[in-house]
Write a protein that holds these residues in place. Structure first.
Motif, PDB file in Angstrom:
ATOM      1  N   ASP A 234      33.262  47.392  47.706  1.00 21.91           N
ATOM      2  CA  ASP A 234      34.715  47.224  47.809  1.00 21.91           C
ATOM      3  C   ASP A 234      35.121  45.795  47.461  1.00 21.91           C
ATOM      4  OD1 ASP A 234      35.334  49.731  48.416  1.00 21.91           O
ATOM      5  OD2 ASP A 234      35.691  49.419  50.571  1.00 21.91           O
ATOM      6  N   TYR A 235      34.373  44.848  48.072  1.00 25.42           N
ATOM      7  CA  TYR A 235      34.691  43.438  47.819  1.00 25.42           C
ATOM      8  C   TYR A 235      34.544  43.121  46.326  1.00 25.42           C
ATOM      9  CZ  TYR A 235      34.753  38.391  48.005  1.00 25.42           C
ATOM     10  OH  TYR A 235      35.077  37.071  47.776  1.00 25.42           O
ATOM     11  N   CYS A 236      33.427  43.540  45.737  1.00 23.11           N
ATOM     12  CA  CYS A 236      33.159  43.216  44.326  1.00 23.11           C
ATOM     13  C   CYS A 236      34.188  43.867  43.410  1.00 23.11           C
ATOM     14  CB  CYS A 236      31.748  43.671  43.925  1.00 23.11           C
ATOM     15  SG  CYS A 236      30.449  42.732  44.749  1.00 23.11           S
ATOM     16  N   ARG A 237      34.583  45.089  43.748  1.00 21.78           N
ATOM     17  CA  ARG A 237      35.574  45.762  42.896  1.00 21.78           C
ATOM     18  C   ARG A 237      36.873  44.960  42.890  1.00 21.78           C
ATOM     19  NH1 ARG A 237      39.026  48.963  44.614  1.00 21.78           N
ATOM     20  NH2 ARG A 237      37.861  49.622  46.442  1.00 21.78           N
ATOM     21  N   LYS A 238      37.323  44.573  44.101  1.00 21.17           N
ATOM     22  CA  LYS A 238      38.600  43.839  44.158  1.00 21.17           C
ATOM     23  C   LYS A 238      38.466  42.440  43.540  1.00 21.17           C
ATOM     24  CE  LYS A 238      40.139  46.216  48.284  1.00 21.17           C
ATOM     25  NZ  LYS A 238      39.518  46.201  49.610  1.00 21.17           N
ATOM     26  N   ALA A 239      37.350  41.770  43.847  1.00 20.57           N
ATOM     27  CA  ALA A 239      37.217  40.369  43.411  1.00 20.57           C
ATOM     28  C   ALA A 239      36.939  40.246  41.922  1.00 20.57           C
ATOM     29  CB  ALA A 239      36.090  39.697  44.195  1.00 20.57           C
ATOM     30  N   CYS A 240      36.201  41.194  41.378  1.00 21.89           N
ATOM     31  CA  CYS A 240      35.744  41.015  39.992  1.00 21.89           C
ATOM     32  C   CYS A 240      36.125  42.142  39.067  1.00 21.89           C
ATOM     33  CB  CYS A 240      34.233  40.849  39.958  1.00 21.89           C
ATOM     34  SG  CYS A 240      33.725  39.255  40.562  1.00 21.89           S
ATOM     35  N   PHE A 241      35.768  43.349  39.442  1.00 22.13           N
ATOM     36  CA  PHE A 241      35.921  44.415  38.451  1.00 22.13           C
ATOM     37  C   PHE A 241      37.397  44.711  38.188  1.00 22.13           C
ATOM     38  CE2 PHE A 241      31.662  45.165  40.353  1.00 22.13           C
ATOM     39  CZ  PHE A 241      30.975  44.584  39.302  1.00 22.13           C
ATOM     40  N   ASP A 242      38.259  44.648  39.223  1.00 17.44           N
ATOM     41  CA  ASP A 242      39.683  44.883  38.991  1.00 17.44           C
ATOM     42  C   ASP A 242      40.318  43.727  38.215  1.00 17.44           C
ATOM     43  OD1 ASP A 242      39.431  47.222  40.298  1.00 17.44           O
ATOM     44  OD2 ASP A 242      40.491  46.640  42.122  1.00 17.44           O
TER      45      ASP A 242
ATOM     46  N   LEU B  25      36.834  39.496  36.189  1.00 19.94           N
ATOM     47  CA  LEU B  25      36.308  38.126  36.299  1.00 19.94           C
ATOM     48  C   LEU B  25      34.864  38.078  36.807  1.00 19.94           C
ATOM     49  CD1 LEU B  25      39.425  36.402  37.923  1.00 19.94           C
ATOM     50  CD2 LEU B  25      38.623  36.152  35.579  1.00 19.94           C
ATOM     51  N   SER B  26      34.116  39.149  36.660  1.00 21.42           N
ATOM     52  CA  SER B  26      32.775  39.180  37.250  1.00 21.42           C
ATOM     53  C   SER B  26      31.917  37.995  36.823  1.00 21.42           C
ATOM     54  CB  SER B  26      32.052  40.465  36.864  1.00 21.42           C
ATOM     55  OG  SER B  26      30.726  40.395  37.315  1.00 21.42           O
ATOM     56  N   ALA B  27      31.399  37.307  37.835  1.00 19.64           N
ATOM     57  CA  ALA B  27      30.479  36.207  37.545  1.00 19.64           C
ATOM     58  C   ALA B  27      29.055  36.734  37.453  1.00 19.64           C
ATOM     59  CB  ALA B  27      30.569  35.159  38.646  1.00 19.64           C
ATOM     60  N   CYS B  28      28.819  37.913  38.000  1.00 16.66           N
ATOM     61  CA  CYS B  28      27.456  38.441  38.051  1.00 16.66           C
ATOM     62  C   CYS B  28      26.852  38.600  36.658  1.00 16.66           C
ATOM     63  CB  CYS B  28      27.437  39.793  38.756  1.00 16.66           C
ATOM     64  SG  CYS B  28      27.241  39.628  40.527  1.00 16.66           S
ATOM     65  N   CYS B  29      27.617  39.128  35.728  1.00 16.99           N
ATOM     66  CA  CYS B  29      27.068  39.410  34.396  1.00 16.99           C
ATOM     67  C   CYS B  29      27.625  38.448  33.357  1.00 16.99           C
ATOM     68  CB  CYS B  29      27.340  40.867  34.020  1.00 16.99           C
ATOM     69  SG  CYS B  29      26.642  42.006  35.237  1.00 16.99           S
TER      70      CYS B  29
ATOM     71  N   MET C  37      19.359  41.271  43.319  1.00 12.83           N
ATOM     72  CA  MET C  37      19.334  40.447  44.531  1.00 12.83           C
ATOM     73  C   MET C  37      20.415  39.371  44.514  1.00 12.83           C
ATOM     74  SD  MET C  37      17.012  41.601  46.609  1.00 12.83           S
ATOM     75  CE  MET C  37      16.828  40.285  47.810  1.00 12.83           C
ATOM     76  N   PHE C  38      21.305  39.419  43.515  1.00 18.31           N
ATOM     77  CA  PHE C  38      22.336  38.368  43.470  1.00 18.31           C
ATOM     78  C   PHE C  38      23.636  38.854  44.095  1.00 18.31           C
ATOM     79  CE2 PHE C  38      26.030  36.300  41.644  1.00 18.31           C
ATOM     80  CZ  PHE C  38      25.736  34.971  41.911  1.00 18.31           C
ATOM     81  N   PHE C  39      24.096  38.130  45.102  1.00 20.21           N
ATOM     82  CA  PHE C  39      25.447  38.298  45.632  1.00 20.21           C
ATOM     83  C   PHE C  39      26.020  36.888  45.708  1.00 20.21           C
ATOM     84  CE2 PHE C  39      23.105  41.886  47.489  1.00 20.21           C
ATOM     85  CZ  PHE C  39      23.899  42.951  47.104  1.00 20.21           C
ATOM     86  N   CYS C  40      27.218  36.702  45.172  1.00 21.86           N
ATOM     87  CA  CYS C  40      27.750  35.338  45.127  1.00 21.86           C
ATOM     88  C   CYS C  40      28.083  34.857  46.552  1.00 21.86           C
ATOM     89  CB  CYS C  40      28.975  35.259  44.215  1.00 21.86           C
ATOM     90  SG  CYS C  40      30.402  36.122  44.860  1.00 21.86           S
ATOM     91  N   HIS C  41      28.182  33.557  46.680  1.00 27.33           N
ATOM     92  CA  HIS C  41      28.430  32.933  47.983  1.00 27.33           C
ATOM     93  C   HIS C  41      29.705  33.486  48.626  1.00 27.33           C
ATOM     94  CE1 HIS C  41      28.498  29.838  51.031  1.00 27.33           C
ATOM     95  NE2 HIS C  41      29.728  29.532  50.686  1.00 27.33           N
ATOM     96  N   GLU C  42      30.777  33.571  47.840  1.00 24.65           N
ATOM     97  CA  GLU C  42      32.073  34.022  48.375  1.00 24.65           C
ATOM     98  C   GLU C  42      31.956  35.447  48.920  1.00 24.65           C
ATOM     99  OE1 GLU C  42      31.596  32.670  45.418  1.00 24.65           O
ATOM    100  OE2 GLU C  42      32.653  30.759  45.626  1.00 24.65           O
ATOM    101  N   ALA C  43      31.254  36.294  48.182  1.00 29.27           N
ATOM    102  CA  ALA C  43      31.106  37.689  48.624  1.00 29.27           C
ATOM    103  C   ALA C  43      30.323  37.732  49.939  1.00 29.27           C
ATOM    104  CB  ALA C  43      30.388  38.505  47.550  1.00 29.27           C
ATOM    105  N   LYS C  44      29.255  36.943  50.022  1.00 29.75           N
ATOM    106  CA  LYS C  44      28.431  36.978  51.248  1.00 29.75           C
ATOM    107  C   LYS C  44      29.235  36.462  52.445  1.00 29.75           C
ATOM    108  CE  LYS C  44      24.698  35.111  49.310  1.00 29.75           C
ATOM    109  NZ  LYS C  44      23.366  34.630  49.021  1.00 29.75           N
TER     110      LYS C  44
END
Ligand code: SF4
Ligand code: SF4
Length: 217
Positions: free
Chosen positions: A59-67, A70-74, A133-140
Motif C-alpha cells: 500500500d505504502y509503495c503504491r501510493k509513494a511510488c507507483f501512483d 517516482l519509484s526509486a527501487c528500479c 531485500m530493498f525497502f527505502c528508509h522512508e517506507a521502513k
C-alpha cells in the motif's frame, strides 16, 4: 544495419545468462532436478518475503511510488546481481520470458531506469535478492511506525537472507556457483568464487577458497 552498442552492464548480464542456458541445455533431467532441489528452500524464503511485502509495504509503495511514477527501487541503471540470482530466475522462467530478457539486454537502455524494467514491472520471474531485500528508509520508517511487528519480522528476514547468501557457512548461492563451475562455466558474476571480499570471508570462516572444483568429464 550497424550492431547496437550496448553497455558493459548489459553485455556482462548477457554473458552470464547465455552461459547458464548453454550449460542447462546439456544437463540431464536428474541434474536439473538437483539444481531445483538446491533452490527450493530459497524460493520458500522468497515467497514469505513477497507475502511480507504484500502485507506491510505494498500500500505504502503504491501510493509513494507507483501512483506517482517516482519509484526509486528500479531507478538505478546497473543493479547488482549474483550468478545464482540468474540461475534461479532461469529455473523459474518460461523460454519466452528468457527470450524477452535477452532481447531487452541486447538493446541499449535509453532510460534512466534499470534495464529490466518492463511494461508490467520487473522482467525477472524471481527478482535479484538485492532488489527483493530493498525497502527505502522512508517506507521502513512509516511502515514500522504503524506496524511495530513488521520491524521484528524484518530483522528475521535479514537473518534468513544470510542463510542463503552470506558465506560464513555453506550457502546455496555459493553451492549453485560451484555446481556450474564443475561444467566449466565462465561468467563475470561468480562473486562467491572471484570476489576478494567474499573469498576472505570464506577463508576466515574455514571454508575452502580455492576449491578444487572437479570438472565433469
Ligand atoms: S521501497 Fe520506497 S522507493 Fe521502493 S517502491 Fe517502496 S516507497 Fe518506493
Ligand atoms: S531487476 Fe527488476 S526489481 Fe530489480 S531494479 Fe531491475 S526492474 Fe527493479
Amino acid at each position: 544495419m550497424p550492431p547496437t552498442r550496448i553497455s558493459d552492464y548489459n553485455r556482462d548480464q548477457l554473458i552470464s545468462f547465455q552461459a547458464i542456458l548453454d550449460i542447462m541445455d546439456k544437463l540431464s533431467r536428474e541434474e536439473m532436478e538437483e539444481l531445483k532441489i538446491m533452490a527450493r528452500p530459497y524460493l520458500v524464503f522468497r515467497q514469505r518475503l513477497d507475502d511480507y511485502h504484500s502485507r506491510y509495504f505494498s500500500d505504502y509503495c503504491r501510493k509513494a511510488c507507483f501512483d506517482t511514477g517516482l519509484s526509486a527501487c528500479c531507478g538505478f541503471e546497473s543493479i547488482i546481481t549474483f550468478f545464482s540470482d540468474q540461475v534461479i530466475t532461469v529455473l523459474g522462467s518460461e523460454p519466452e520470458d528468457i527470450e524477452t530478457m535477452i532481447e531487452t539486454l541486447s538493446r541499449s537502455n535509453n532510460t534512466r531506469n534499470c534495464v529490466y524494467t518492463g511494461p508490467n514491472g520487473c522482467l525477472w520471474k524471481v527478482r535479484p535478492v538485492s532488489c527483493a531485500m530493498f525497502f527505502c528508509h522512508e517506507a521502513k520508517v512509516s511502515v514500522f511506525e504503524s506496524h511495530p511487528e513488521a520491524e521484528s519480522l524484518w530483522g528475521m528476514f535479514l537473518d534468513q537472507e544470510r542463510d542463503f547468501t552470506w558465506p560464513t557457512k555453506v550457502v546455496v548461492f555459493d553451492e549453485i556457483e560451484k555446481f556450474f563451475l564443475r561444467y566449466g562455466v565462465s561468467s563475470p558474476h561468480l562473486y562467491f568464487h572471484r570476489s576478494p571480499g567474499l573469498l576472505k570471508l570464506k577463508s576466515e570462516s574455514g571454508l575452502a577458497t580455492e576449491e578444487t572444483v572437479r570438472r565433469k568429464p
